[in-house]
Design a protein around this motif. Sequence first.
Motif, PDB file in Angstrom:
ATOM      1  N   LEU A  84       0.814  -1.213   0.000  1.00  9.97           N
ATOM      2  CA  LEU A  84       0.000   0.000   0.000  1.00  9.97           C
ATOM      3  C   LEU A  84       0.850   1.267   0.000  1.00  9.97           C
ATOM      4  CD1 LEU A  84      -2.692  -1.145   2.584  1.00  9.97           C
ATOM      5  CD2 LEU A  84      -3.044  -0.793   0.132  1.00  9.97           C
ATOM      6  N   MET A  85       2.085   1.176   0.469  1.00  8.49           N
ATOM      7  CA  MET A  85       2.944   2.359   0.556  1.00  8.49           C
ATOM      8  C   MET A  85       3.889   2.509  -0.624  1.00  8.49           C
ATOM      9  SD  MET A  85       4.061   2.565   4.582  1.00  8.49           S
ATOM     10  CE  MET A  85       4.882   0.963   4.573  1.00  8.49           C
ATOM     11  N   ALA A  86       4.273   1.423  -1.263  1.00  9.62           N
ATOM     12  CA  ALA A  86       5.318   1.452  -2.286  1.00  9.62           C
ATOM     13  C   ALA A  86       4.878   2.200  -3.538  1.00  9.62           C
ATOM     14  CB  ALA A  86       5.716   0.022  -2.645  1.00  9.62           C
ATOM     15  N   GLY A  87       5.858   2.700  -4.281  1.00 11.45           N
ATOM     16  CA  GLY A  87       5.573   3.332  -5.564  1.00 11.45           C
ATOM     17  C   GLY A  87       6.121   4.736  -5.681  1.00 11.45           C
ATOM     18  N   ALA A  88       6.089   5.236  -6.887  1.00 14.24           N
ATOM     19  CA  ALA A  88       6.639   6.558  -7.199  1.00 14.24           C
ATOM     20  C   ALA A  88       5.928   7.664  -6.425  1.00 14.24           C
ATOM     21  CB  ALA A  88       6.533   6.819  -8.697  1.00 14.24           C
ATOM     22  N   ASP A  89       6.665   8.745  -6.184  1.00 18.78           N
ATOM     23  CA  ASP A  89       6.114   9.889  -5.460  1.00 18.78           C
ATOM     24  C   ASP A  89       6.785  11.162  -5.970  1.00 18.78           C
ATOM     25  OD1 ASP A  89       5.038  11.683  -3.659  1.00 18.78           O
ATOM     26  OD2 ASP A  89       6.340  11.057  -1.995  1.00 18.78           O
ATOM     27  N   PRO A  90       6.026  12.101  -6.506  1.00 18.36           N
ATOM     28  CA  PRO A  90       6.639  13.343  -6.989  1.00 18.36           C
ATOM     29  C   PRO A  90       7.326  14.149  -5.893  1.00 18.36           C
ATOM     30  CG  PRO A  90       4.236  13.510  -6.957  1.00 18.36           C
ATOM     31  CD  PRO A  90       4.565  12.080  -6.728  1.00 18.36           C
ATOM     32  N   LEU A  91       6.983  13.885  -4.630  1.00 23.26           N
ATOM     33  CA  LEU A  91       7.608  14.599  -3.522  1.00 23.26           C
ATOM     34  C   LEU A  91       8.959  14.003  -3.136  1.00 23.26           C
ATOM     35  CD1 LEU A  91       4.490  15.159  -1.220  1.00 23.26           C
ATOM     36  CD2 LEU A  91       5.517  16.753  -2.862  1.00 23.26           C
ATOM     37  N   ASP A  92       9.286  12.839  -3.690  1.00 17.58           N
ATOM     38  CA  ASP A  92      10.569  12.185  -3.395  1.00 17.58           C
ATOM     39  C   ASP A  92      11.162  11.657  -4.694  1.00 17.58           C
ATOM     40  OD1 ASP A  92      12.734  10.736  -2.568  1.00 17.58           O
ATOM     41  OD2 ASP A  92      11.628   9.318  -1.316  1.00 17.58           O
ATOM     42  N   PRO A  93      12.083  12.379  -5.297  1.00 16.62           N
ATOM     43  CA  PRO A  93      12.655  11.943  -6.572  1.00 16.62           C
ATOM     44  C   PRO A  93      13.464  10.662  -6.479  1.00 16.62           C
ATOM     45  CG  PRO A  93      13.821  13.869  -5.720  1.00 16.62           C
ATOM     46  CD  PRO A  93      12.621  13.680  -4.849  1.00 16.62           C
ATOM     47  N   THR A  94      13.800  10.228  -5.258  1.00 12.79           N
ATOM     48  CA  THR A  94      14.544   8.974  -5.109  1.00 12.79           C
ATOM     49  C   THR A  94      13.621   7.760  -5.053  1.00 12.79           C
ATOM     50  OG1 THR A  94      14.586   8.949  -2.672  1.00 12.79           O
ATOM     51  CG2 THR A  94      16.293  10.218  -3.791  1.00 12.79           C
ATOM     52  N   ALA A  95      12.315   7.982  -4.976  1.00 16.09           N
ATOM     53  CA  ALA A  95      11.367   6.861  -4.923  1.00 16.09           C
ATOM     54  C   ALA A  95      11.278   6.204  -6.298  1.00 16.09           C
ATOM     55  CB  ALA A  95       9.998   7.341  -4.478  1.00 16.09           C
ATOM     56  N   SER A  96      11.320   4.888  -6.315  1.00 13.26           N
ATOM     57  CA  SER A  96      11.331   4.142  -7.569  1.00 13.26           C
ATOM     58  C   SER A  96       9.985   4.234  -8.287  1.00 13.26           C
ATOM     59  CB  SER A  96      11.654   2.668  -7.301  1.00 13.26           C
ATOM     60  OG  SER A  96      11.514   1.898  -8.470  1.00 13.26           O
ATOM     61  N   SER A  97      10.047   4.322  -9.611  1.00 14.57           N
ATOM     62  CA  SER A  97       8.826   4.362 -10.423  1.00 14.57           C
ATOM     63  C   SER A  97       8.480   3.005 -11.010  1.00 14.57           C
ATOM     64  CB  SER A  97       8.997   5.373 -11.564  1.00 14.57           C
ATOM     65  OG  SER A  97      10.093   5.011 -12.394  1.00 14.57           O
ATOM     66  N   ARG A  98       9.235   1.971 -10.616  1.00 11.15           N
ATOM     67  CA  ARG A  98       8.939   0.634 -11.153  1.00 11.15           C
ATOM     68  C   ARG A  98       7.591   0.150 -10.629  1.00 11.15           C
ATOM     69  NH1 ARG A  98      13.377  -3.352  -9.946  1.00 11.15           N
ATOM     70  NH2 ARG A  98      14.724  -1.555 -10.347  1.00 11.15           N
ATOM     71  N   GLU A  99       6.977  -0.756 -11.390  1.00 12.68           N
ATOM     72  CA  GLU A  99       5.665  -1.282 -11.014  1.00 12.68           C
ATOM     73  C   GLU A  99       5.742  -2.013  -9.683  1.00 12.68           C
ATOM     74  OE1 GLU A  99       2.221  -4.307 -12.823  1.00 12.68           O
ATOM     75  OE2 GLU A  99       4.000  -3.771 -14.008  1.00 12.68           O
ATOM     76  N   VAL A 100       4.754  -1.797  -8.835  1.00 13.12           N
ATOM     77  CA  VAL A 100       4.727  -2.437  -7.519  1.00 13.12           C
ATOM     78  C   VAL A 100       4.201  -3.856  -7.665  1.00 13.12           C
ATOM     79  CG1 VAL A 100       3.782  -2.350  -5.182  1.00 13.12           C
ATOM     80  CG2 VAL A 100       4.369  -0.218  -6.379  1.00 13.12           C
ATOM     81  N   PRO A 101       4.975  -4.863  -7.256  1.00 15.22           N
ATOM     82  CA  PRO A 101       4.519  -6.256  -7.361  1.00 15.22           C
ATOM     83  C   PRO A 101       3.358  -6.553  -6.416  1.00 15.22           C
ATOM     84  CG  PRO A 101       6.904  -6.112  -6.983  1.00 15.22           C
ATOM     85  CD  PRO A 101       6.321  -4.766  -6.692  1.00 15.22           C
ATOM     86  N   ASP A 102       2.755  -7.718  -6.589  1.00 12.68           N
ATOM     87  CA  ASP A 102       1.711  -8.189  -5.688  1.00 12.68           C
ATOM     88  C   ASP A 102       2.376  -8.908  -4.521  1.00 12.68           C
ATOM     89  OD1 ASP A 102      -0.402  -9.366  -4.367  1.00 12.68           O
ATOM     90  OD2 ASP A 102      -1.468  -9.956  -6.191  1.00 12.68           O
TER      91      ASP A 102
END
Length: 471
Positions: free
Chosen positions: A232-250
């Motif tokens: 629920l928390m993982a994924g890209a975030d425009p407020l953190d450029p270091t956050a990965s934009s890769r697809e979040v697995p199940d």
Amino acid sequence: MSGTEPALLSVTEVAGAIAARKLSSREATQSCLDRVAKWQPHLNAYMSIEAETALAAAEAADAALAKGESCGPLHGVPMAHKDMYYDEGHVVTCGSKIRKDWVAKSTATSLQRLKDAGTVRLGSLQMVEFAFGPLGHNTHYGPVRNPWNVAHATGGSSSGSGSAVAARLTFAALGSDTGGSIRMPAHFCGVSGLKTTVGLISRAGAMPLSQSLDTVGPLARTVEDCALVTGLMAGADPLDPTASSREVPDYMAATRASARGMTVGVPKAFYVDDLDPEVAAILQNTIAALRDEGIAIVEVDLPNQLQLSGASQLVLATEAAALHKRWMIERPQDYGPQVLMRLENGLAVTGVAYLEALRWRGPALAAHLAAVTGVDAILAPVSPMAAPRIDETDIGNGPGAEALIQRVTRFTRPINYLGLPALSIPAGFTKANLPVGMQLVGRPFEETTILTIGAAFQRATDHHTKCPDLP
């Protein structure tokens, strides 16, 4: 849910029961608050307890569900988190005197995503001052105590998170892991904890300690719970450029997958050296349990882990000192003695040494990945020991402080330096009934693999189901 105390359920169980309207959010919230009232005087796990607003929010969640309106997978599930996640309008102390009255003007992305999934805020949880300590001591607010034995430490820096989850005072809690601060409390308190790959979860709005080592992750009762909260928390975030934009697995699917046929490596050295005998025995029991689940066990020869540990310490000390420099000049008296000592150590690191440590990370990770070719995960103890006594380890900046920190955290720091994911799972108990955790270490962004193995271990064992008794 008659006959079952709601607070004793796992996150996935309570979320399912609320969604099916077999249990109300108010009942779940009241159950947690009842346990908080009984346990808090013994544990000091909470920084703030917000009973009235929590119950009001729970009633609102129940009313919404009655109308067929659900916020998401955690609708109505009450939680409290480490007091370093900014929550707009709330005091966020970061475990410090310096920020004891500081009110957040925004909300951390990770926390907001859990709110958007429907969680109810119970309050905030204690922590080591500025998240800079491995044992759980706090000069300003007192130590958090271990629910298995209140004379013993919880581990840090997510001390309140580990203690509160273990005592069933919250269904899950956010921690942070810069040098072991999720895995250490999980190990000492007998809960599950996931240190995520650097960049998997946004760090926006989480108090920084080390810009290149900090990670966000959950502590919960089960591996399945950690998977749910992480997803629920993982994924890209425009407020953190270091956050990965890769697809979040199940991640939840990963916990249901079979681990049969996987291979786990056990290091030949370092992680198996100088273990307390009971920890060594539990490591062997864990290996046997994994073998029984059809997992192959092999020995692996890892690169020099002492060098990785040293590099991790150098980077952490330098980046923490840079963040705290102004306060160290203006308000040194407002720091606890051990935290100030460790921050001052960072001021002594040269720019050349710091940049060399950063530059070496890529080659060091490549060497590690080459050493674990053909292995799905590494198994190692979280620490060489079970939880030590508070009175024997709360020594501030006195003689032996640095040596104590080194011994407690020697198995966690190398993993932080490499940015790898690591899952701490309850693996047994000492004769004194203190929990012992083991960590499964994966490749970057391969949380699914260690979640699969960890969940298989928990299906085969019951260590994670055990609950401490009120002192």
